[in-house]
Design a protein around this motif. Structure first.
Motif, PDB file in Angstrom:
ATOM      1  N   PRO A 158      -5.537   3.408  -5.349  1.00  0.00           N
ATOM      2  CA  PRO A 158      -5.543   4.667  -6.111  1.00  0.00           C
ATOM      3  C   PRO A 158      -4.777   5.766  -5.382  1.00  0.00           C
ATOM      4  O   PRO A 158      -4.643   5.748  -4.144  1.00  0.00           O
ATOM      5  CB  PRO A 158      -7.037   4.993  -6.224  1.00  0.00           C
ATOM      6  N   ASP A 159      -4.270   6.726  -6.133  1.00  0.00           N
ATOM      7  CA  ASP A 159      -3.347   7.719  -5.588  1.00  0.00           C
ATOM      8  C   ASP A 159      -3.935   8.506  -4.420  1.00  0.00           C
ATOM      9  O   ASP A 159      -3.232   8.793  -3.441  1.00  0.00           O
ATOM     10  CB  ASP A 159      -2.903   8.690  -6.690  1.00  0.00           C
ATOM     11  N   ASP A 160      -5.227   8.886  -4.503  1.00  0.00           N
ATOM     12  CA  ASP A 160      -5.802   9.670  -3.406  1.00  0.00           C
ATOM     13  C   ASP A 160      -5.922   8.836  -2.137  1.00  0.00           C
ATOM     14  O   ASP A 160      -5.744   9.347  -1.025  1.00  0.00           O
ATOM     15  CB  ASP A 160      -7.161  10.258  -3.808  1.00  0.00           C
ATOM     16  N   HIS A 161      -6.170   7.546  -2.298  1.00  0.00           N
ATOM     17  CA  HIS A 161      -6.227   6.674  -1.122  1.00  0.00           C
ATOM     18  C   HIS A 161      -4.823   6.442  -0.553  1.00  0.00           C
ATOM     19  O   HIS A 161      -4.659   6.385   0.670  1.00  0.00           O
ATOM     20  CB  HIS A 161      -6.894   5.353  -1.488  1.00  0.00           C
ATOM     21  N   ARG A 162      -3.829   6.325  -1.427  1.00  0.00           N
ATOM     22  CA  ARG A 162      -2.458   6.161  -0.927  1.00  0.00           C
ATOM     23  C   ARG A 162      -2.032   7.391  -0.125  1.00  0.00           C
ATOM     24  O   ARG A 162      -1.371   7.264   0.919  1.00  0.00           O
ATOM     25  CB  ARG A 162      -1.484   5.921  -2.087  1.00  0.00           C
ATOM     26  N   ALA A 163      -2.425   8.580  -0.569  1.00  0.00           N
ATOM     27  CA  ALA A 163      -2.110   9.792   0.193  1.00  0.00           C
ATOM     28  C   ALA A 163      -2.763   9.738   1.566  1.00  0.00           C
ATOM     29  O   ALA A 163      -2.162  10.132   2.575  1.00  0.00           O
ATOM     30  CB  ALA A 163      -2.581  11.026  -0.578  1.00  0.00           C
ATOM     31  N   ALA A 164      -4.007   9.230   1.634  1.00  0.00           N
ATOM     32  CA  ALA A 164      -4.689   9.104   2.923  1.00  0.00           C
ATOM     33  C   ALA A 164      -4.012   8.069   3.818  1.00  0.00           C
ATOM     34  O   ALA A 164      -3.958   8.222   5.045  1.00  0.00           O
ATOM     35  CB  ALA A 164      -6.154   8.734   2.697  1.00  0.00           C
ATOM     36  N   VAL A 165      -3.489   6.997   3.200  1.00  0.00           N
ATOM     37  CA  VAL A 165      -2.766   5.981   3.961  1.00  0.00           C
ATOM     38  C   VAL A 165      -1.515   6.581   4.599  1.00  0.00           C
ATOM     39  O   VAL A 165      -1.236   6.374   5.799  1.00  0.00           O
ATOM     40  CB  VAL A 165      -2.404   4.791   3.050  1.00  0.00           C
ATOM     41  N   TRP A 166      -0.751   7.338   3.824  1.00  0.00           N
ATOM     42  CA  TRP A 166       0.439   7.978   4.388  1.00  0.00           C
ATOM     43  C   TRP A 166       0.057   8.940   5.513  1.00  0.00           C
ATOM     44  O   TRP A 166       0.715   8.971   6.567  1.00  0.00           O
ATOM     45  CB  TRP A 166       1.204   8.721   3.294  1.00  0.00           C
ATOM     46  N   GLU A 167      -1.013   9.700   5.306  1.00  0.00           N
ATOM     47  CA  GLU A 167      -1.451  10.621   6.361  1.00  0.00           C
ATOM     48  C   GLU A 167      -1.845   9.848   7.616  1.00  0.00           C
ATOM     49  O   GLU A 167      -1.493  10.240   8.740  1.00  0.00           O
ATOM     50  CB  GLU A 167      -2.637  11.452   5.866  1.00  0.00           C
ATOM     51  N   GLY A 168      -2.578   8.742   7.439  1.00  0.00           N
ATOM     52  CA  GLY A 168      -2.981   7.937   8.590  1.00  0.00           C
ATOM     53  C   GLY A 168      -1.813   7.308   9.307  1.00  0.00           C
ATOM     54  O   GLY A 168      -1.822   7.174  10.539  1.00  0.00           O
ATOM     55  N   LEU A 169      -0.787   6.905   8.565  1.00  0.00           N
ATOM     56  CA  LEU A 169       0.412   6.368   9.196  1.00  0.00           C
ATOM     57  C   LEU A 169       1.141   7.453   9.970  1.00  0.00           C
ATOM     58  O   LEU A 169       1.609   7.233  11.098  1.00  0.00           O
ATOM     59  CB  LEU A 169       1.325   5.754   8.137  1.00  0.00           C
ATOM     60  N   LEU A 170       1.235   8.636   9.385  1.00  0.00           N
ATOM     61  CA  LEU A 170       1.960   9.725  10.033  1.00  0.00           C
ATOM     62  C   LEU A 170       1.292  10.166  11.328  1.00  0.00           C
ATOM     63  O   LEU A 170       1.973  10.466  12.318  1.00  0.00           O
ATOM     64  CB  LEU A 170       2.092  10.903   9.069  1.00  0.00           C
ATOM     65  N   ALA A 175       0.823  -1.213   0.000  1.00  0.00           N
ATOM     66  CA  ALA A 175       0.000   0.000   0.000  1.00  0.00           C
ATOM     67  C   ALA A 175       0.854   1.258   0.000  1.00  0.00           C
ATOM     68  O   ALA A 175       0.417   2.307  -0.486  1.00  0.00           O
ATOM     69  CB  ALA A 175      -0.942   0.006   1.206  1.00  0.00           C
ATOM     70  N   LEU A 176       2.062   1.179   0.550  1.00  0.00           N
ATOM     71  CA  LEU A 176       2.953   2.344   0.592  1.00  0.00           C
ATOM     72  C   LEU A 176       3.886   2.405  -0.611  1.00  0.00           C
ATOM     73  O   LEU A 176       4.167   3.490  -1.132  1.00  0.00           O
ATOM     74  CB  LEU A 176       3.797   2.315   1.866  1.00  0.00           C
ATOM     75  N   PHE A 177       4.378   1.260  -1.058  1.00  0.00           N
ATOM     76  CA  PHE A 177       5.496   1.249  -1.993  1.00  0.00           C
ATOM     77  C   PHE A 177       5.221   0.505  -3.304  1.00  0.00           C
ATOM     78  O   PHE A 177       6.109   0.382  -4.137  1.00  0.00           O
ATOM     79  CB  PHE A 177       6.723   0.632  -1.312  1.00  0.00           C
ATOM     80  N   LEU A 178       4.011   0.005  -3.479  1.00  0.00           N
ATOM     81  CA  LEU A 178       3.686  -0.778  -4.652  1.00  0.00           C
ATOM     82  C   LEU A 178       2.224  -0.500  -5.020  1.00  0.00           C
ATOM     83  O   LEU A 178       1.573   0.373  -4.435  1.00  0.00           O
ATOM     84  CB  LEU A 178       3.894  -2.272  -4.340  1.00  0.00           C
ATOM     85  N   SER A 179       1.710  -1.210  -6.014  1.00  0.00           N
ATOM     86  CA  SER A 179       0.280  -1.201  -6.343  1.00  0.00           C
ATOM     87  C   SER A 179      -0.247   0.143  -6.817  1.00  0.00           C
ATOM     88  O   SER A 179      -1.418   0.473  -6.608  1.00  0.00           O
ATOM     89  CB  SER A 179      -0.554  -1.719  -5.155  1.00  0.00           C
ATOM     90  N   THR A 180       0.593   0.941  -7.459  1.00  0.00           N
ATOM     91  CA  THR A 180       0.077   2.044  -8.255  1.00  0.00           C
ATOM     92  C   THR A 180      -0.529   1.450  -9.531  1.00  0.00           C
ATOM     93  O   THR A 180      -0.321   0.269  -9.855  1.00  0.00           O
ATOM     94  CB  THR A 180       1.197   3.019  -8.641  1.00  0.00           C
ATOM     95  N   TRP A 181      -1.263   2.263 -10.282  1.00  0.00           N
ATOM     96  CA  TRP A 181      -1.816   1.755 -11.526  1.00  0.00           C
ATOM     97  C   TRP A 181      -0.703   1.363 -12.499  1.00  0.00           C
ATOM     98  O   TRP A 181      -0.811   0.376 -13.234  1.00  0.00           O
ATOM     99  CB  TRP A 181      -2.763   2.767 -12.167  1.00  0.00           C
TER     100      TRP A 181
END
Length: 464
Positions: free
Chosen positions: A298-310, A276-282
């Motif tokens: 999807p990119d907007d969800h990956r941004a939310a994942v990074w925010e949630g991790l931070l 989810a952080l480093f793979l699985s882009t389109w």
């Protein structure tokens, strides 16, 4: 206690910050002290020079598929823990989707015996609580968590074999009621099976059995199959008081839901996996196809994942190490629903996360908290694992944050012989891994022996 080893001159990542210190290791395999560099300690301890290096707590990976017993053509406990040693993972929690699946006390005892014989690093195991009469007994065996899949495979019987799944809400609540008295955490793979049946049916009816079709189906309608399932398990956790852990967090809405649940006092933790952080882009889906799936984020969800991790909404990183052979992947180019999904990850996740630190994407202390301290605390290992503090197990990693190299399939220790990160450049190299004060990786090679690993529990301080 006699100090037997001294790690000198490194920058040591502790819960209170990163400090220049020497780490002293006692003859019982625990951390005996943190002292100023050069402090005389009056013994003949072996010195490990960590000048210019970071000294980190080893990763506690609560989501690992060892494939043993039943699927050792993919992987086994020893090959898994060899990769763990190289990747700075000092404790693993195995998963129940084995053959036979780990669903009762007898199979659990058999799996724990295999770990005791074959594991290089410390370990625990997450059985499936589908046999209600065995839930309490399995807790007594020393486990720290249970695992269930809210999914039934379409077009295949693996990686979610019979006996490990449950998506009936009443049965899930009953499981939570039975798990709560044990004090253990309940890991849930979220999935809305009814919605997925409909969504998959539409895609397959169009004749789209490609990696792109599969990726789109699982991310369809802004991640609805994940979001509805996570809403349900959060509410059931709130109703039962059972501590839960949500696997595979990957959507914006579900991260918001977990954030709100935490604010209400729900005992919920969540994880983010390497893909989810480093793979699985389109782009990864198009170029790597089945080798990138797991799932498309999807990119907007990956941004939310990074925010949630931070911000800590996503508590921990877990590899979801899920190796499959090339033959099991290759069919996915034309029949993705027949391919085995999942990707190997335990050898590279912690280095990739530290490389993200080097790039300024995540603070060092937060990365280490997510990799070590938080999973240890949330999964019953408080006081034993996850910190560089006096009295804790000396599970340590020495890392060089200025050592560029390129990941290649040639370096893969997994039995499957491939990594989705083949060809990726990285600036962090792990130089040494210790488990309870003993080297398991040093000098560029795995030096730990099968059988070194012990069952990781909160009581490991007894009888070391």
């Amino acid at each position: 206690m006699t100090v037997t080893t001294r790690i000198s001159g490194g920058d040591v990542v502790t819960p209170s910050g990163t400090v220049r210190a020497d780490v002293l290791i006692g003859d019982d395999g625990t951390i005996a002290g943190l002292v100023s560099p050069g402090t005389t300690i009056g013994d003949d301890a072996t010195d490990i020079d960590a000048t210019g290096r970071l000294v980190l707590p080893g990763m506690v990976d609560v989501h690992v598929h060892t494939r043993e017993p039943g699927y050792t053509h993919k992987e086994d406990i020893t090959t898994t823990t060899e990769q763990a040693a190289v990747g700075g993972v000092t404790t693993i929690f195995g998963m129940p989707n084995l053959d036979p699946p780990t669903t009762d006390r007898k199979t659990l005892d058999e799996v724990l015996a295999l770990y005791a014989e074959k594991s290089i690093v410390d370990y625990n195991h997450n059985p499936a609580p589908t046999n209600f009469d065995d839930i309490a007994s399995m807790a007594e065996a020393g486990i720290n968590a249970y695992k269930i899949y809210m999914v039934v495979d379409t077009g295949r019987t693996y990686p979610h074999p019979a006996g490990t799944g449950m998506h009936d809400h009443g049965h899930l609540l009953q499981m939570m009621d039975l798990i709560k008295p044990t004090g253990k955490r309940f890991i849930i793979h979220p999935h809305d099976q009814a919605l997925m049946d409909y969504i998959e049916g539409e895609v397959l009816a169009r004749g789209d059995n490609t990696p792109q079709g599969y990726a789109g189906a699982y991310a369809a309608r802004d991640g609805v199959i994940w979001d509805t399932a996570i809403d349900v398990v959060l509410r059931l956790s709130e109703a039962s008081g059972c501590p839960i852990h949500i696997a595979h967090m990957q959507t914006r809405r579900s991260i918001d839901a977990v954030r709100r649940a935490k604010a209400r006092g729900v005992d919920v933790t969540g994880e983010v996996n390497h893909w989810a952080l480093f793979l699985s882009t389109w782009s990864d889906v198009e170029t790597l196809g089945p080798y990138a799936l797991s799932y498309w984020v999807p990119d907007d969800h990956r941004a939310a994942v990074w925010e949630g991790l931070l911000d800590g909404t996503i508590d921990v990183i877990s590899s979801d190490h899920a190796p499959h052979t090339r033959e099991e992947k290759e069919i996915g180019w034309t029949k993705m629903w027949s391919a085995h999904t999942g990707t190997p990850g335990i050898q590279y996740y912690y280095p990739l996360l530290l490389d993200a630190v080097r790039q300024g994407r995540i603070p060092l202390e937060r990365a280490v908290e997510a990799a070590a301290r938080r999973p240890a605390d949330a999964f019953g290992l408080a006081g034993v694992k996850g910190r560089i503090e006096v009295g804790y197990d000396a599970d340590l990693v020495i890392a060089n944050l200025d050592s560029p190299w390129t990941i290649t399939n040639d370096d893969v220790l997994s039995r499957v012989g491939w990594t989705p990160y083949d060809g990726r450049s990285i600036g962090v190299r792990f130089e040494r891994t210790l488990v309870r004060g003993a080297d398991v990786f040093a000098g560029g090679a795995v030096v730990g022996k099968p059988g070194h690993g012990r069952l990781a529990t909160a009581h490991n301080s007894e009888g070391r």
